[in-house]
Design an enzyme around this catalytic site. Structure first.
Site, PDB file in Angstrom:
ATOM      1  CB  SER A 276      -0.922   7.442  -6.044  1.00  0.00           C
ATOM      2  OG  SER A 276      -1.257   8.763  -6.387  1.00  0.00           O
TER       3      SER A 276
ATOM      4  CG  ASP B 282      -8.539   7.909  -8.841  1.00  0.00           C
ATOM      5  OD1 ASP B 282      -8.569   8.906  -8.093  1.00  0.00           O
ATOM      6  OD2 ASP B 282      -7.499   7.283  -9.086  1.00  0.00           O
TER       7      ASP B 282
ATOM      8  CG  HIS C  37      -6.184   8.031  -5.387  1.00  0.00           C
ATOM      9  ND1 HIS C  37      -5.763   7.853  -6.689  1.00  0.00           N
ATOM     10  CD2 HIS C  37      -5.064   8.280  -4.667  1.00  0.00           C
ATOM     11  CE1 HIS C  37      -4.438   7.990  -6.743  1.00  0.00           C
ATOM     12  NE2 HIS C  37      -3.997   8.243  -5.530  1.00  0.00           N
TER      13      HIS C  37
END
Length: 801
Positions: free
Chosen positions: A661, A734, A768
């Protein structure tokens, strides 16, 4: 209908790569990953039992691939009328503290359930079970293990918590699927026209949310699946009683006296720009027949909230404990805009049953409201305010019946100051089922992580709210990681703790305050005993500008001092206002190391040194700190490598960097702006900040207010300077705000177009974070193969040329 169901097929992108079969990392990693995970532990409200919830660590890719809708910011399984399931909970046991008796809850073999909810008296649990045609309600006796389903009722598990216990410990308030609602709306065979949005003069900068509504059919689907029927269920007899009309109730909460319900109800119009919780809605007080007694607030679509601001009108509306039916809420006095220059930002308001009187203002707050902690004395609470400009929190003791005379500061500190953090208050439950602070006269209790320069040393304190005198009741020693969990029953001398060391896995214990003797409540084994010899230590060093840094170093079992290893630096940048808090040590070198999921610590099994959670602080004024983001992370990265070189650990020519991330964003930037690393692995990142134009992470400015900074920190802008190989990994599904899959796709194309070396791995059905067993094993295999090729074996390859 089938056309609307999201079926995420593997992408055959024209990016010089094609779909491959899933692959596995080395067998020793597969064996560790497949070891049964430690159950989730949950103490009951009366603190005389603990619940052990078993689950599968990773579902199959087939489970993850079940069809679902992506609408309203949610992912809805249409067969279940529930949010998409990621974790499969499979079993429950209750351990009674007093006699060490363990009770197994009688759940059908192969069942997939929810995490159970305790009744207020700690004697029953309620949970859901997934069936082929919906979600079933179950209740169980925690003392005997007997469990039963409740008739043919089907739970609507789309909006918020679907079940909650009433204060009588008999009835449950349930959001049910309305009976006889008919089939789900079918998608039109052809669109009736274009989808159009229009704006004129209204500033409405919002984050880049995903899974949003896109057309009228999506709106119809959302209303169909979100609509629920409020229902009372008698857990003893199984009698089901519907009340009121069906509606899109996202939140329901029963008043302390059981006479009213505080409900948030969604309404049309919906929005194509924000998730469901910002849709048009009302906040209502309802009677137990479903009639609206009082509408506290009505909102249109909230798509124009200032950046890091709040909605105008009533917010944080809640029942006040120890009153029969009194509401307390807060309203902004600054238009919800944190940049507005005002003397007071918020105002507390209240209204009591029968809700036909005037709303009364309690007091004004200088800074933004940040929460109540209710005392066991009526009207008395700890009230916290947040100063955004300073990143500061102030907690006051206040009596709402006489706020101006009683208000007194208890805590006043930076939100980033872990060393001075007083911890969190300890709660207890009243006989009427209300949660208030555990209190003995003037004394209340706090427990915290106890961050120190040597790592976390958790504690339990008691604080006198009149004199502010503090007494430490429990403090973890320097060789373990032991944290307070709960008092045992009504005792203040016996506690439950969670204890672990570097080599002993965490277990739950009962111990007396002041004694070192522990009585084990659980006996969880080491899932990977082959790694017991892994070396772990806290390492401290400094950045060139003097900012203190740290990380946790892991070395393979049997490591010989002086042997230089390939090194993985794993990090995630955080923002700080000042260097003193940026350099504080957070975490413990004494914690037990679990290797789960796609953890970079699996690299240790393959002969790598890993510097885990290497601090990469970005320090400065909250309004402008990102102006020097690149310089600060490069300097921190260099300091980490230099320290590992100084210790004789790392071969500086075989260092790789990785992150997930915002850590992936960091990784790409480090490769673009330095030559410190042999290669990098970036997972689920964002690389082009023009695609997140209204802020990212803690950035407060928009792209148009800080264009140069947005461009400078975007590694996409400098793709032509990424001259080290980079592995990009991203979930095709995601749904994290800002990290659209296109971020990795476009970054790959940019590097390829400029002649760089890169590999793009897109994971079907993954969001994610990566959940499916096949995906997790594949990611680990990709990471290790890439690191071996471009870092570990770098010298050998160089010698062969």
């Amino acid at each position: 209908m089938k056309k609307s169901i999201v079926v995420l097929l593997c992408s055959f992108l024209s990016l010089a790569f094609a779909q491959e079969r899933y692959k596995n990392p080395p067998k020793e990693i597969v064996d560790i990953l497949d070891a049964p995970p430690t159950p989730i532990v949950n103490v009951n409200p009366t603190r005389d039992a603990i619940m052990l919830v078993e689950y599968k660590a990773h579902p199959s890719i087939a489970f993850l691939a079940q069809p679902y809708y992506r609408i309203g910011g949610l992912r809805i399984n249409p067969m279940l009328n529930a949010r998409q399931r990621i974790t499969q909970f499979t079993g429950v046991a209750i351990k009674w503290i007093s006699d060490d008796k363990e009770v197994r809850i009688n759940i059908p073999a192969g069942a997939i359930i929810s995490v159970p909810s305790w009744s207020n008296d700690g004697k029953k649990i309620a949970f859901t079970r997934d069936l082929e045609d919906g979600v079933e309600l179950w209740v169980a006796d925690a003392t005997t293990g007997e469990a039963k389903s409740i008739g043919t009722l089907r739970v609507n598990d789309v909006l918020g918590s679907p079940i909650q216990w009433m204060n009588d410990n008999i009835h449950l308030l349930v959001k049910a699927v309305p009976e006889g609602r008919g089939k789900a709306p079918e998608a039109p065979k052809a669109p009736s026209g274009p989808v159009i949005e229009e704006t004129s003069g209204k500033q409405a900068g919002v984050y880049t949310y995903q899974d949003l509504l896109k057309n009228p059919h999506d709106e119809d689907l959302f209303e169909y699946f979100a609509t629920n029927q409020l229902t009372l269920v008698n857990s003893n007899t199984g009698v089901v009683s519907e009340f009121g009309s069906p509606g899109m109730f996202s939140s329901v909460d029963v008043s302390p006296d059981g006479e009213f319900i505080l409900a948030i109800k969604l309404k049309r119009p919906f929005s194509y720009r924000v998730p469901y919780f910002y849709f048009a809605r009302s906040i209502d007080v309802m009677d137990m027949k479903g009639g609206v007694v009082k509408t506290v607030a009505e909102f249109s679509v909230s798509d124009a909230i200032p950046t890091q601001g709040v909605v105008t009108g009533p917010r944080n509306v809640n029942w006040q404990p120890l009153h029969d039916a009194t509401l307390v809420w807060v309203e902004a006095l600054d238009g919800g805009d944190p940049k507005a220059k005002v003397s007071h930002r918020d105002q507390l308001m209240t209204l009591s049953a029968p809700f036909n009187g005037s709303v009364r203002a309690i007091t004004k707050l200088e800074h933004r409201y940040a929460g109540f902690e209710w005392m066991s004395e009526k009207d008395v609470a700890l009230l916290t305010e947040y100063n955004r400009d300073r990143r500061w929190r102030t907690t006051h003791l206040i009596n709402l019946s006489k706020p101006e005379k009683s208000k007194r500061t208890i805590f006043d500190l930076s939100v980033q100051d872990s060393y001075k953090d007083p911890g969190n208050p300890v709660y207890s439950i009243t006989k009427d089922g209300e949660w208030v602070l555990a209190q003995d006269g003037d004394w209340i209790y706090f427990t915290g992580r106890g961050a120190t320069e040597q790592g976390d040393r958790p504690f339990l304190d008691k604080l006198n709210i009149n004199t502010l005198a503090k007494e430490r009741l429990f403090h973890c020693d320097e060789t373990s990681l032991e944290s307070f969990v709960a008092f045992v029953g009504n005792s203040r001398t016996s506690i439950v703790t969670r204890y672990e060391t570097k080599t002993v896995p965490p277990n739950w214990y009962r111990r007396a305050i002041g004694s070192d003797k522990r009585e084990a409540l659980t006996d969880f084994k080491d899932p990977a005993p082959q790694l017991t010899g892994m070396h772990k230590e806290l390492v401290k060093y400094s950045r060139m500008d003097g900012v203190p840094l740290s990380g946790t170093l892991y070395l393979p079992p049997g490591y010989k001092k002086g042997e230089r290893l390939p090194l993985l630096v794993w990090a995630y940048p955080l923002e700080y206002t000042d260097a003193s808090t940026a350099g504080q040590v957070r975490g413990s070198p004494n914690s037990f190391t679990f290797l789960r999921g796609t953890s970079p610590l699996f690299f240790v099994t393959q002969g790598y040194a890993v510097l885990m959670d290497a601090t990469m602080p970005v320090v400065g004024d909250p309004e402008t700190m990102n102006n020097t983001y690149v310089e600060q992370i490069v300097s921190a990265a260099k300091a980490a490598i230099d320290k590992m070189d100084e210790m004789g650990i790392a071969d500086k020519s075989r260092v790789l960097v990785s992150g997930h991330s915002y850590g992936a964003f960091m990784t790409a930037n480090l490769l673009a702006h330095s030559d410190l690393f042999a290669t990098g692995i970036a997972r689920s990142g964002a690389y082009n900040r023009t695609l997140t134009p209204f802020g990212f992470q803690s950035e407060r400015r928009s792209f148009w207010e800080a264009t140069d900074t947005y461009m400078k920190v975007s590694p996409f802008t400098y793709a032509h300077k990424v001259n080290e190989p980079i592995l990009l990994i991203h979930g095709e599904a995601d749904n994290n705000s800002g990290t659209y899959p296109i971020q990795s796709e476009r970054m790959y194309q940019a590097i390829k177009g400029n002649g760089g070396t890169a590999r793009l791995v897109m994971l079907p059905y993954e969001s994610h974070g990566y959940a499916a067993r096949e995906s997790v094993l594949h990611v680990l295999a990709e990471m290790l193969e890439w690191a071996d090729k471009y870092a570990k074996n770098r010298k050998m390859q160089a010698g062969m040329k």
